[in-house]
Design an enzyme around this catalytic site. Sequence first.
Site, PDB file in Angstrom:
ATOM      1  N   SER A  77       0.837  -1.193   0.000  1.00 27.23           N
ATOM      2  CA  SER A  77       0.000   0.000   0.000  1.00 27.23           C
ATOM      3  C   SER A  77       0.872   1.243   0.000  1.00 27.23           C
ATOM      4  CB  SER A  77      -0.913  -0.009   1.229  1.00 27.23           C
ATOM      5  OG  SER A  77      -1.868   1.030   1.143  1.00 27.23           O
ATOM      6  N   ASP A  78       0.329   2.325  -0.557  1.00 25.18           N
ATOM      7  CA  ASP A  78       1.080   3.582  -0.576  1.00 25.18           C
ATOM      8  C   ASP A  78       0.081   4.737  -0.570  1.00 25.18           C
ATOM      9  OD1 ASP A  78       3.897   4.712  -0.911  1.00 25.18           O
ATOM     10  OD2 ASP A  78       2.752   5.841  -2.397  1.00 25.18           O
ATOM     11  N   GLN A  79       0.487   5.830   0.044  1.00 22.93           N
ATOM     12  CA  GLN A  79      -0.386   6.998   0.093  1.00 22.93           C
ATOM     13  C   GLN A  79       0.401   8.245  -0.288  1.00 22.93           C
ATOM     14  OE1 GLN A  79      -1.796   8.888   3.918  1.00 22.93           O
ATOM     15  NE2 GLN A  79      -3.759   8.077   3.216  1.00 22.93           N
ATOM     16  N   ALA A 114      -3.351   3.839  -2.432  1.00 20.07           N
ATOM     17  CA  ALA A 114      -3.431   2.673  -3.315  1.00 20.07           C
ATOM     18  C   ALA A 114      -3.141   1.410  -2.520  1.00 20.07           C
ATOM     19  CB  ALA A 114      -2.427   2.803  -4.460  1.00 20.07           C
TER      20      ALA A 114
END
Length: 201
Positions: A77-79, A114
């Site tokens: 996950s990434d923000q 994401a």
Amino acid sequence: MHHQSPASETRTVVLGSTSRYRRELLSRLSLPFEVASPEVDETPRPGEAPSALALRLALAKARAVAARFPRAAVIGSDQVADLAGEPLGKPGTHENARAQLRRMSAQWVVFQTAVAVVCQETGFEQVSLAPVRVRFRSLRDEEIESYLLREQPYDCAGSAKSEGLGIVLLEAIENDDPTALIGLPLIRTCAMLRAAGVALL
């Protein structure tokens, strides 16, 4: 010696993230999981849109960890905080955080979050974006100072942790996956884990 039938066997889940917030969110599913650090270069490409960056990094993190756990369903996950198409990174210092919050005052900021799930053994790969639109109140300088001294959000993209005092800076939050803002959109994560063959209930 008896073998379990494949139907009763569920895939191991690995969270490709060392984030305490993501670990706490995933543990809500009451699912046993391991944690592994993804070791991915997070440098944005020239001109890369924040949403594209978040999607690329979520998938890169999941793939990097899946290479070490080929049979597992791996979550990456990434923000990226997105102010009018420009990525806002972690401020790192008080001065940078102050400048970020001044720019975000009375603006909509989209936290592009994401999530990806990869299972190397089956070739399963899915990635999805959960954008969260956040409207900041009109912030006075003394409010910004007081907030920064109390919360010290210098390791937070966009300088605001909504689950803490950051909520006082905000006017509205719009999303369809309520945990996305904290770092892991659980509705999308569950859908992908089910698709990857993980029994959740």
